[in-house]
Design a protein around this motif. Structure first.
Motif, PDB file in Angstrom:
ATOM      1  N   HIS A   8      24.670 -46.519  24.992  1.00  0.00           N
ATOM      2  CA  HIS A   8      23.303 -46.605  24.464  1.00  0.00           C
ATOM      3  C   HIS A   8      22.235 -46.531  25.548  1.00  0.00           C
ATOM      4  O   HIS A   8      21.052 -46.567  25.231  1.00  0.00           O
ATOM      5  CB  HIS A   8      23.142 -47.863  23.611  1.00  0.00           C
ATOM      6  N   SER A   9      22.640 -46.424  26.807  1.00  0.00           N
ATOM      7  CA  SER A   9      21.596 -46.362  27.831  1.00  0.00           C
ATOM      8  C   SER A   9      21.790 -45.244  28.860  1.00  0.00           C
ATOM      9  O   SER A   9      21.162 -45.274  29.910  1.00  0.00           O
ATOM     10  CB  SER A   9      21.487 -47.721  28.539  1.00  0.00           C
TER      11      SER A   9
ATOM     12  N   ALA B  87      13.678 -43.743  27.254  1.00  0.00           N
ATOM     13  CA  ALA B  87      14.466 -44.970  27.426  1.00  0.00           C
ATOM     14  C   ALA B  87      14.923 -45.535  26.088  1.00  0.00           C
ATOM     15  O   ALA B  87      16.051 -46.007  25.942  1.00  0.00           O
ATOM     16  CB  ALA B  87      13.638 -46.014  28.172  1.00  0.00           C
ATOM     17  N   ALA B  88      14.059 -45.486  25.083  1.00  0.00           N
ATOM     18  CA  ALA B  88      14.362 -46.149  23.808  1.00  0.00           C
ATOM     19  C   ALA B  88      15.137 -45.272  22.850  1.00  0.00           C
ATOM     20  O   ALA B  88      15.564 -45.733  21.793  1.00  0.00           O
ATOM     21  CB  ALA B  88      13.052 -46.587  23.154  1.00  0.00           C
TER      22      ALA B  88
ATOM     23  N   ARG C 263      20.926 -42.579  21.587  1.00  0.00           N
ATOM     24  CA  ARG C 263      21.652 -41.459  22.208  1.00  0.00           C
ATOM     25  C   ARG C 263      22.521 -40.692  21.207  1.00  0.00           C
ATOM     26  O   ARG C 263      22.676 -39.478  21.315  1.00  0.00           O
ATOM     27  CB  ARG C 263      22.523 -41.973  23.349  1.00  0.00           C
TER      28      ARG C 263
END
Lengths: 222, 222, 222, 222
Positions: free
Chosen positions: C25-26, C43-44, C47
């Motif tokens: 997720h990052s 960033a938010a 994905r």
């Protein structure tokens, strides 16, 4: 329970074990009908889609009493246990992955988590061959003796109980415990429950309501 | 937050942990209501399908204050922690696979990835028995002391936090870190973060927005 | 390709890596726009559900040029590589499970299967900290030097290429090779391809049509 | 069987192996047409969605006889075996995960479960390079000699049989056995079936009805 209810329960138990990959395409389960006969899924039945129509009745020599499909070649596992263990009402022969891996390397099965304590230590039939003759069935029954389960080297497991629900739950616990034992063995030496700890879990966990909860839990995953 | 909002959040947190296989069919979570009572999922509730109706309220002796379903036998984990830790607003008792495997072989839990640093090193209750008495609950609370988490040998984990979202995220991080530690142990000796590295991650990662992002991430996988 | 086509391709690449659990997720990926700016997912952004609307444009100092969402804190990975490697048109920062496990135990990454030879041996940034400052970004770029990939200890990987399709395929190959290396290490000492064998695979497998076939293969699994 | 029936059976076999992850996006299978030609899936075909239209016919030099799509570069595996083994009617070249991991660490393949005994011990081609020339194909055929299977180091496997159903089943058994061997090797030294035990299983399990049951079992999982 009526014969139909027992056969339905048996079909459900095998089906749940197949979905959990504890029974594969050739495992089988049975429930005692009386002193001389038992219900069992047919050899050709699709384990993951089992219905009451897949359950046949055979006598202790494997001769069909009800139904027309052939029983599994390894019916001797069931018949020879029913012959010498009048307390046993249900038998499961599974092909569980993790339990079998332990037998392949000669690692004894040990109780390492709470539900595993219900099975205790489990004796081994030290042969990978099929149990497709009466002498092999007698050997399995003799190794089981008065116990709850037997492991068959590089092959599988046999679990017995006083009814189908208990037999299902114990077959599941055996594999759940073996999974943890195997995974722990990969990084070290797992803690084995003491006899006192095992006894405490047996008293607390072998209750009809908890065995039924296990049944319901696997049912919810179908 | 209103009592209903807290109970909904609690039900959601347990449900997400069940879907992530961190809570199994018998884990439980709670949120403090006040000095003398807390919300907790009932013993019989289906963890993967939890709703606000499965949340009951009990006092610190486990007596029902609201709702009619029985709380889990191990409610003592929650009550004894709430009794001595006024800063704690939420408690999760999980049965996480990888964290528990570490305890089975006596391997101490170590921070080996960024989010794992939020938990630091974690003390162990060196008994596999159920926490179903007040003395066992007191033992868990004493082992936890002022910390964030406790591991229970061959059994599971307990995580505490200042609200349900943080408690959920920490319960997830604990298992994510244990998974990496276990997997790395299979091929070598994993690098453990230094105290300076851990401190840097604690300062950067323990923020409401990142904890909420973890919540949202698991939510998206339901 | 038009800017929109590049952004669409970038979003697709990251989405496929997220579905393959190579990006979590990052993670983040980028494509160069020109000497002074690049496209990157915000960033938010989620994905696994990335669209062209999640792609923003920033300059080499991380200042937004197009779009309104904040870029990832670790944009320095991308900017510092673009600054010193004019040949690089795309950069992926992934959090791949198996590659990272190798770094956790200090095991060097080795080419052990055909596609892995396209990456060769891979240098390591010997710090688990986030690359959220320009000096850390410069350290990553310096470790990469003229190569194709860098591993970040207990953290993840960075892969660079001359376009998005190649960058995607190499990020996938890196993890596919690391998976085999890790799994083989559990039972022995895996055979490492000789330089001659690696060279033969590089000549045969690093073709636009085979890279595109890899893209199509992962696409079919979405 | 008509040519169309054989091609359909071949497409089904490859498709089932792809779903079982024994064939990946570049494996291939063939069935002999006559002394000088065979059916094979095309290089570009999507293995998990194979239809009869993806099957082309080539002669022993790889020249297209029917169809317009290019055969795989490694068609030499098939042609060189058909050239010297008139008894072989079907050949599968798979990329099986567990079997290949054994070759990566130099662990010989051993029969450790019932169906694995149908393959016996399996010789190794000690090179990871592609079989994309006639000399490499001849080397594979020479290593196979009169046997049933060959392993290719860090690459994959080749299985031959007297028809497509048997070839499919043996390719599946090879990997099922390798999975158990690999998993057992993680915790110990797996029991290898004696020659007598292997012979007993070969006699009992290599029957058309049991091979067909394996086919049906994999079919049910599509």
């Amino acid at each position: 329970m009526s014969p139909d209810e027992i056969r339905q329960q048996l079909a459900d138990a095998i089906r749940m074990l197949a979905h959990a990959e504890i029974v594969d395409h050739s495992g089988h389960g049975s429930a005692r009908r009386d002193d001389r006969s038992f219900y069992i899924n047919s050899a050709a039945s699709v384990r993951g889609a089992l219905t009451i129509g897949d359950i046949v009745t055979v006598d202790l020599d494997g001769t069909l009493v009800e139904g027309s499909a052939r029983p599994p070649f390894e019916f001797h596992i069931h018949s020879e246990i029913y012959r010498v263990r009048p307390d046993v009402q249900a038998v499961m022969h599974t092909h569980p992955r993790w339990s079998t891996l332990l037998t392949m390397v000669g690692a004894p099965y040990k109780p390492v988590f709470a539900q595993g304590a219900l099975l205790g230590e489990i004796p081994l039939v030290d042969s990978p061959m099929s149990v497709n003759t009466r002498p092999m069935g007698e050997r399995v029954a003799a190794t089981l003796a008065g116990g709850t389960a037997v492991l068959l080297k590089s092959h599988g497991a046999v679990v017995v109980a006083s009814d189908v629900v208990e037999c299902f739950a114990l077959a599941a616990y055996l594999e759940e415990n073996a999974y943890r034992q195997y995974m722990a063995m990969q990084i070290g030496d797992p803690y084995v429950f003491s006899e006192v700890e095992q006894q405490a879990f047996r008293e607390r966990l072998r209750t009809p309501s908890l065995l039924r909860k296990t049944w319901d839990h696997y049912w919810s995953k179908l």
